[in-house]
Design a protein around this motif. Structure first.
Motif, PDB file in Angstrom:
ATOM      1  N   ARG A  31       0.519   1.048  12.680  1.00  0.00           N
ATOM      2  CA  ARG A  31       1.873   0.751  13.164  1.00  0.00           C
ATOM      3  C   ARG A  31       2.833   1.929  12.994  1.00  0.00           C
ATOM      4  O   ARG A  31       3.655   2.209  13.866  1.00  0.00           O
ATOM      5  CB  ARG A  31       2.412  -0.473  12.420  1.00  0.00           C
ATOM      6  CG  ARG A  31       3.794  -0.929  12.896  1.00  0.00           C
ATOM      7  CD  ARG A  31       4.303  -2.100  12.073  1.00  0.00           C
ATOM      8  NE  ARG A  31       4.583  -1.709  10.690  1.00  0.00           N
ATOM      9  CZ  ARG A  31       3.971  -2.231   9.639  1.00  0.00           C
ATOM     10  NH1 ARG A  31       3.052  -3.179   9.795  1.00  0.00           N
ATOM     11  NH2 ARG A  31       4.267  -1.826   8.410  1.00  0.00           N
ATOM     12  N   ASP A  34       1.864   7.577  14.360  1.00  0.00           N
ATOM     13  CA  ASP A  34       1.441   7.789  15.742  1.00  0.00           C
ATOM     14  C   ASP A  34       0.697   9.107  15.929  1.00  0.00           C
ATOM     15  O   ASP A  34       0.012   9.312  16.938  1.00  0.00           O
ATOM     16  CB  ASP A  34       2.642   7.777  16.682  1.00  0.00           C
ATOM     17  CG  ASP A  34       3.294   6.403  16.766  1.00  0.00           C
ATOM     18  OD1 ASP A  34       2.555   5.403  16.707  1.00  0.00           O
ATOM     19  OD2 ASP A  34       4.527   6.346  16.877  1.00  0.00           O
ATOM     20  N   ARG A  68      -1.914   9.253  19.098  1.00  0.00           N
ATOM     21  CA  ARG A  68      -2.200   8.028  19.833  1.00  0.00           C
ATOM     22  C   ARG A  68      -1.475   8.038  21.177  1.00  0.00           C
ATOM     23  O   ARG A  68      -0.355   8.534  21.274  1.00  0.00           O
ATOM     24  CB  ARG A  68      -1.767   6.792  19.018  1.00  0.00           C
ATOM     25  CG  ARG A  68      -2.570   6.616  17.756  1.00  0.00           C
ATOM     26  CD  ARG A  68      -2.465   5.175  17.253  1.00  0.00           C
ATOM     27  NE  ARG A  68      -3.206   5.092  16.000  1.00  0.00           N
ATOM     28  CZ  ARG A  68      -2.670   5.241  14.800  1.00  0.00           C
ATOM     29  NH1 ARG A  68      -1.371   5.429  14.688  1.00  0.00           N
ATOM     30  NH2 ARG A  68      -3.400   5.166  13.709  1.00  0.00           N
ATOM     31  N   PRO A  69      -2.098   7.469  22.225  1.00  0.00           N
ATOM     32  CA  PRO A  69      -3.425   6.850  22.187  1.00  0.00           C
ATOM     33  C   PRO A  69      -4.546   7.827  22.576  1.00  0.00           C
ATOM     34  O   PRO A  69      -4.383   8.641  23.484  1.00  0.00           O
ATOM     35  CB  PRO A  69      -3.305   5.744  23.240  1.00  0.00           C
ATOM     36  CG  PRO A  69      -2.358   6.316  24.263  1.00  0.00           C
ATOM     37  CD  PRO A  69      -1.385   7.188  23.487  1.00  0.00           C
ATOM     38  N   ALA A 122      -3.733   0.568  18.381  1.00  0.00           N
ATOM     39  CA  ALA A 122      -2.322   0.544  17.990  1.00  0.00           C
ATOM     40  C   ALA A 122      -2.035  -0.565  16.991  1.00  0.00           C
ATOM     41  O   ALA A 122      -0.982  -0.576  16.360  1.00  0.00           O
ATOM     42  CB  ALA A 122      -1.445   0.361  19.223  1.00  0.00           C
ATOM     43  N   ASN A 191       2.861  11.722  11.274  1.00  0.00           N
ATOM     44  CA  ASN A 191       3.805  11.857  12.388  1.00  0.00           C
ATOM     45  C   ASN A 191       4.170  13.323  12.628  1.00  0.00           C
ATOM     46  O   ASN A 191       5.342  13.679  12.839  1.00  0.00           O
ATOM     47  CB  ASN A 191       5.052  11.004  12.143  1.00  0.00           C
ATOM     48  CG  ASN A 191       4.738   9.527  12.244  1.00  0.00           C
ATOM     49  OD1 ASN A 191       4.026   9.085  13.142  1.00  0.00           O
ATOM     50  ND2 ASN A 191       5.240   8.742  11.299  1.00  0.00           N
TER      51      ASN A 191
END
Length: 212
Positions: A31, A34, A68-69, A122, A191
């Motif tokens: 969550r 990313d 992601r993704p 995700a 991140n």
């Protein structure tokens, strides 16, 4: 008697809570993170043969990054240079010594792989389409998740994902031939400022390109 039952009930609740922490860490990682990058060490141990006195193993190291993704890059620096890149459509494998590039459709190659646990899903629901997921007991200061692919026809048998204080720390991979591969990550940058173009791969001039 009532006191004993209450004590037993409290212990059971604590055990169940501890068991759930691995899945909670995985869900939070999916969550909240990313993109990321880290260095890694990988130890691959082959099944012990009758002639072996100890199990055979080899160690390699390099860097890993993902977005992601479905984008990631493994760069192996030692003992042999090799690069594995997923750009969202194609999975590229570049062997420097052979000066050879192999490309495959990413969709066909990554459905139930350890990389999918990190870069593809995700949320837990998305991963549950490809894996049976469950928390495992804490060990060695890590919270663990066990992931077994629902597709039993592939080589992957099980992946154990270890988290330390919510941060991805270990991927412990077993295949159907009894080989075990343990990747330990260090220096995570969660991140990190990565973009899709960072995962573009262009075969080097003169490299042989194989498309199975």
């Amino acid at each position: 008697m009532i006191k004993q039952l209450l004590t037993a009930g409290a212990l059971l609740l604590s055990a169940f809570a501890a068991q759930a922490e691995g899945l909670q860490d995985l869900e939070k990682f999916l969550r909240d993170v990313d993109a990321g990058k880290a260095s890694f060490t990988q130890v691959v141990t082959s099944p012990k043969r009758a002639s072996d006195t100890v199990a055979r193993s080899k160690t390699s190291s390099g860097t890993f990054e993902f977005l992601r993704p479905n984008r990631f890059r493994f760069v192996y620096a030692k003992p042999f240079e090799q690069t594995i890149v997923a750009d969202g459509q194609t999975l590229w494998l570049y062997d420097v010594d052979l000066n050879q590039v192999t490309s495959r459709s990413q969709k066909d190659a990554l459905g139930s792989t350890p990389a999918a646990l990190i870069a593809a899903g995700a949320d837990l629901k998305g991963l549950s389409d490809a894996f049976e997921l469950k928390s495992a007991p804490a060990k060695e200061g890590l919270e663990w998740v066990e992931a077994r692919p629902k597709d039993r026809d592939g080589q992957l048998q099980m992946v154990r994902v270890g988290f330390r204080q919510g941060q991805l720390s270990v991927l412990d991979i077993e295949d159907s031939l009894g080989q075990r591969s343990v990747l330990t990550f260090n220096g995570w940058q969660a991140n990190a400022a990565l973009k899709a173009s960072d995962f573009k791969f262009q075969p080097p001039p003169g490299a042989a390109v194989i498309r199975p």
